[in-house]
Structure formats: structure tokens, C-alpha cells
Design an enzyme around this catalytic site. Structure first.
Site, PDB file in Angstrom:
ATOM      1  N   ALA A  72       0.838  -1.197   0.000  1.00 41.17           N
ATOM      2  CA  ALA A  72       0.000   0.000   0.000  1.00 41.17           C
ATOM      3  C   ALA A  72       0.872   1.246   0.000  1.00 41.17           C
ATOM      4  O   ALA A  72       0.505   2.276  -0.568  1.00 41.17           O
ATOM      5  CB  ALA A  72      -0.921  -0.003   1.214  1.00 41.17           C
ATOM      6  N   THR A  73       2.028   1.165   0.628  1.00 40.56           N
ATOM      7  CA  THR A  73       2.941   2.313   0.633  1.00 40.56           C
ATOM      8  C   THR A  73       3.293   2.689  -0.809  1.00 40.56           C
ATOM      9  O   THR A  73       3.262   3.869  -1.184  1.00 40.56           O
ATOM     10  CB  THR A  73       4.220   1.967   1.427  1.00 40.56           C
ATOM     11  OG1 THR A  73       3.837   1.657   2.772  1.00 40.56           O
ATOM     12  CG2 THR A  73       5.214   3.112   1.426  1.00 40.56           C
ATOM     13  N   ASN A 144      -5.109   3.533  11.573  1.00 39.84           N
ATOM     14  CA  ASN A 144      -4.425   2.312  12.004  1.00 39.84           C
ATOM     15  C   ASN A 144      -4.099   2.299  13.491  1.00 39.84           C
ATOM     16  O   ASN A 144      -3.971   1.247  14.097  1.00 39.84           O
ATOM     17  CB  ASN A 144      -3.141   2.102  11.197  1.00 39.84           C
ATOM     18  CG  ASN A 144      -2.278   3.340  11.142  1.00 39.84           C
ATOM     19  OD1 ASN A 144      -2.744   4.403  10.749  1.00 39.84           O
ATOM     20  ND2 ASN A 144      -1.042   3.224  11.542  1.00 39.84           N
ATOM     21  N   GLN A 172      -6.883  -0.046   6.263  1.00 37.08           N
ATOM     22  CA  GLN A 172      -7.490  -0.673   7.450  1.00 37.08           C
ATOM     23  C   GLN A 172      -9.000  -0.854   7.287  1.00 37.08           C
ATOM     24  O   GLN A 172      -9.668  -1.330   8.203  1.00 37.08           O
ATOM     25  CB  GLN A 172      -7.201   0.166   8.705  1.00 37.08           C
ATOM     26  CG  GLN A 172      -5.720   0.319   9.027  1.00 37.08           C
ATOM     27  CD  GLN A 172      -5.082  -0.934   9.630  1.00 37.08           C
ATOM     28  OE1 GLN A 172      -5.773  -1.866  10.044  1.00 37.08           O
ATOM     29  NE2 GLN A 172      -3.756  -0.968   9.674  1.00 37.08           N
ATOM     30  N   CYS A 308       4.666   0.934  13.548  1.00 34.86           N
ATOM     31  CA  CYS A 308       5.847   1.652  13.049  1.00 34.86           C
ATOM     32  C   CYS A 308       6.444   2.517  14.149  1.00 34.86           C
ATOM     33  O   CYS A 308       7.654   2.614  14.286  1.00 34.86           O
ATOM     34  CB  CYS A 308       5.475   2.554  11.883  1.00 34.86           C
ATOM     35  SG  CYS A 308       4.377   1.793  10.711  1.00 34.86           S
TER      36      CYS A 308
HETATM   37  N1  PLP Z   1      -1.737   2.830   5.570  1.00 36.40           N
HETATM   38  C1  PLP Z   1      -2.169   2.320   6.722  1.00 36.40           C
HETATM   39  C2  PLP Z   1      -3.368   2.918   7.388  1.00 36.40           C
HETATM   40  C3  PLP Z   1      -1.522   1.235   7.300  1.00 36.40           C
HETATM   41  O1  PLP Z   1      -1.959   0.717   8.444  1.00 36.40           O
HETATM   42  C4  PLP Z   1      -0.391   0.694   6.644  1.00 36.40           C
HETATM   43  C5  PLP Z   1       0.376  -0.423   7.260  1.00 36.40           C
HETATM   44  O2  PLP Z   1       0.665  -0.403   8.436  1.00 36.40           O
HETATM   45  C6  PLP Z   1       0.005   1.244   5.414  1.00 36.40           C
HETATM   46  C7  PLP Z   1      -0.689   2.311   4.914  1.00 36.40           C
HETATM   47  C8  PLP Z   1       1.159   0.666   4.651  1.00 36.40           C
HETATM   48  O3  PLP Z   1       0.811  -0.596   4.120  1.00 36.40           O
HETATM   49  P1  PLP Z   1       1.922  -1.583   3.527  1.00 36.40           P
HETATM   50  O4  PLP Z   1       2.416  -2.384   4.674  1.00 36.40           O
HETATM   51  O5  PLP Z   1       1.208  -2.447   2.519  1.00 36.40           O
HETATM   52  O6  PLP Z   1       2.957  -0.728   2.883  1.00 36.40           O
END
Ligand code: PLP
Length: 361
Positions: A72-73, A144, A172, A308
């Protein structure tokens, strides 16, 4: 060991694992083909990728296309950086509680950066005016850290009325509730019982983004690189299961939440109790030493603040945004539960946490 960290990642669904296995074949099988090759191996892999794409697309609203990404990042980076040429030098407004994938990306661009405040409940005011000169708005659907559910449909309408693009981080929320009509929506397989290493970006029909990753032109030219059929198939199976089980999963989470609220009587809830995904319990006690609690309760996997932020020693930006002092935010824990959490798991974990906390208070 009891796993209560569903916001960090979720256990892989057995159905997703099964769907992946064929695409991890060695030389004796046919499942290792490159989905971009024209021969039979490739065509079979491509068919599996497209089936997975349809299953993932069912999580999104109609009227858009889905591309696979590594996370997702990455999806959020493609969305926000890809929109930058479209909005030229206009401002980017993001909520104060965005994940770093949005926050840091928006801040890294040269466009003016605006923060949209949240109230003490952790909610954006959907009827509030957008900062003047905003070309792009990014507000997440479910936070999150504290689980609050934002009025994203209202924000999407406000952005459209102001002529701004709307990017929604639905990581989420995906598989748990309907996603909003936006310009771009990002999700991640590992938050919905799929594998790690794959995400998806939904892009509204008609919106053209500038690619970040160039090369072989895969994924409509937006994200070059060979796709992993195994990861796509696992994501697709997890998405299908989430679509089928959405109501059953929600009812299960409600039952866990109701019990958890009883068990943690006397603890303070961070963020709204109602506009919230109930698989997220972010709690504090004024005197709690979270580091000590975590080392005393080694048989429960839970988190202090976001996954994180925990371990970084830095106070949570999200808890600060809802008005907590740095001291209060350091007395907060996050328990996350869902589909595979049994009621007895929750009760045993709560008993261990409450007993260990009781030795401190
Ligand atoms: N956005 C939210 C709200 C998240 O909780 C997370 C992951 O912790 C991310 C983005 C990033 O997701 P990914 O681990 O697929 O990069």
C-alpha cells in the site's frame, strides 16, 4: 502466544495460502510462468492474475481500474506523486492522523502542505472547508492506531466540489466495509489475511497518473515489473473471502469488542467509541509503564501506539493530534483482533494484561 496486533498485520487465511501454492511450483510443475509471457505457462499465470484482479476489484466501488503494487505504501506513492503533475503547484491537504505512507510522501513534494486537524475523538470534520488552493486531499478511511472511521464519502464530495482530487488510504478498511468513491484508493493484502508484499491501487476511470516506476510497461504502464502470480492469487483469494465473510467477520468483531470493553472497565479509550472499527482497542491508564507491561506480558503480541512508531521511542503523532500529552500517549496500548481471534484468546490476553498492569497502579 496470543496474537492481538491485527492492525500491524493479519494471519494469512488458509484459503489464500492454498491459492498461492500452485504458483510457487518448481521445474516439475507449470505454475512458475511469467504472466507476461505469450506461451502456455505465461497465459495460465496471466489468467490467474486477472482472476485475482477481478476478486480484488470487487472490494472497490465500480468505475475504476485496479493495478497491483508491492505494498500500500507503493500504491500511495504512485497515487500522490502520480497526481502531482495533474494538480501542478496546488496544495496537498492531508489529515493530521495519516499513516507515514501518505504524510511523508505529501511532505516530500514541493507543493504547499496543509494539515487537516482532527477533533478529540480522532475525527475529521467532513463539512469543514478545505484550505484555499488545495489540489489534492488525502484522508484515510480507518485509522491504524485508534481505529476511527472518517467521513470519507462527505470528504470525497467536498473535494470534488472544490475541484480537488481525493486520495483515500483504505488499508485498514478494505474487506471490512464499503470503500468510498474517490480518485485513488490504496489497499494492502496483508491487512486482510492475504500475503505480505502486495498491495493494490484503484484509479478512477478517466484519471491519468504519471508513472513512478518505468520499464516493461506492466500494469498499464503505471507500475512496470513482473507480477508475482502467487502473491496476486493469494491476494485474490483473501479478497474473495473478505467479500463473502464481511458481515460474519463484523459480527465476530462486535462480540469481541463488547467483551473487551467489559474486561477493560476503568481504562480510557483513545478515539471515538462509535465512529470506529471495533477490532481496534487503543487504551490507556494514567500511570501505565507500557515498556514494562510489554516485557511482563510476553505471551501476548500487542502494540504500543502504531507498529511503526512503537520501539522508536517517539510519541505518536496520532495520539498527539487528538490532544494527548506526550506523557499520556506513552501510557497507551493498542490491541487489535479479528477473524481468527477466539473469545477465549481475548479473555486470557486481557487477564494477563490487566493483572500485569495491576502490579503497577
Ligand atoms: N496505511 C495504513 C493505514 C496502514 O496501516 C499501513 C500499514 O501499516 C500502510 C498504509 C502501509 O501498508 P503496507 O504495509 O502495505 O505498505
Amino acid at each position: 502466544m496470543i496474537y492481538l496486533d491485527y492492525q500491524a498485520t493479519t494471519p494469512l487465511a488458509p484459503e489464500a495460502r492454498d491459492a498461492m501454492l500452485h504458483w510457487l511450483d518448481g521445474p516439475a510443475g507449470t505454475g512458475f510462468g511469467n504472466p507476461h509471457s505469450p506461451h502456455r505457462y505465461g497465459r495460465e499465470a496471466a489468467a490467474a492474475v486477472e482472476l485475482a484482479r477481478d476478486r480484488v476489484a470487487a472490494l472497490f466501488p465500480p468505475g475504476g481500474r485496479v493495478i497491483f503494487t508491492a505494498s500500500a505504501t507503493e500504491a500511495l506513492n504512485i497515487a500522490i506523486r502520480g497526481c502531482a503533475p495533474v494538480i501542478a503547484g496546488q496544495g496537498i491537504a492531508v489529515s493530521a492522523i495519516e499513516h507515514a505512507a501518505v504524510w511523508d510522501t505529501a511532505q516530500a513534494l514541493a507543493n504547499p502542505f496543509h494539515e487537516i486537524a482532527v477533533d478529540a475523538q480522532g475525527l475529521v470534520d467532513g463539512s469543514g472547508p478545505l484550505p484555499a488552493g488545495t489540489g489534492l486531499v488525502a484522508v484515510m478511511q480507518v485509522n491504524n492506531e485508534i481505529g476511527t472511521v472518517q467521513p470519507v464519502a462527505e470528504i470525497a464530495r467536498a473535494a470534488k466540489a472544490a475541484g480537488a482530487l481525493f486520495v483515500c488510504d483504505a488499508v485498514q478498511a478494505a474487506g471490512k466495509m464499503a470503500l468510498p468513491l474517490a480518485d485513488c484508493i490504496a489497499i494492502s493484502a496483508h491487512k486482510l489475511h492475504g500475503p505480505k508484499g502486495i498491495g493494490a491501487l484503484w484509479i478512477r476511470d478517466g484519471l491519468e497518473l504519471a508513472p513512478l516506476v518505468t520499464g516493461g510497461g506492466q500494469e498499464g504502464g503505471l507500475r512496470s515489473g513482473t507480477l508475482s502470480p502467487a502473491l496476486c492469487a493469494g491476494f485474490g483469494a483473501a479478497a474473495k473471502l473478505a467479500t463473502e465473510r464481511m458481515e460474519a467477520d463484523r459480527e465476530h468483531v462486535e462480540a469481541l469488542w463488547n467483551r473487551a470493553i467489559e474486561l477493560f472497565d476503568g481504562w480510557i479509550l483513545n478515539g471515538s467509541a462509535t465512529a470506529r472499527w471495533h477490532g481496534n482497542l487503543n487504551l490507556r491508564r494514567d500511570w501505565l509503564d507500557v515498556a514494562r507491561l510489554m516485557s511482563d506480558v510476553r505471551d501476548v503480541a500487542f502494540s504500543a501506539g502504531s507498529a511503526c512508531a512503537s520501539g522508536s521511542g517517539k510519541p505518536s503523532r496520532v495520539l498527539r493530534a487528538i490532544g494527548l500529552s506526550d506523557k499520556d500517549s506513552k501510557t497507551s496500548i493498542r490491541l487489535g483482533f479479528g477473524r481468527y481471534t477466539g473469545m477465549d484468546d481475548l479473555e486470557r490476553a486481557a487477564a494477563a494484561i490487566i493483572a500485569a498492569a495491576g502490579t503497577q497502579g
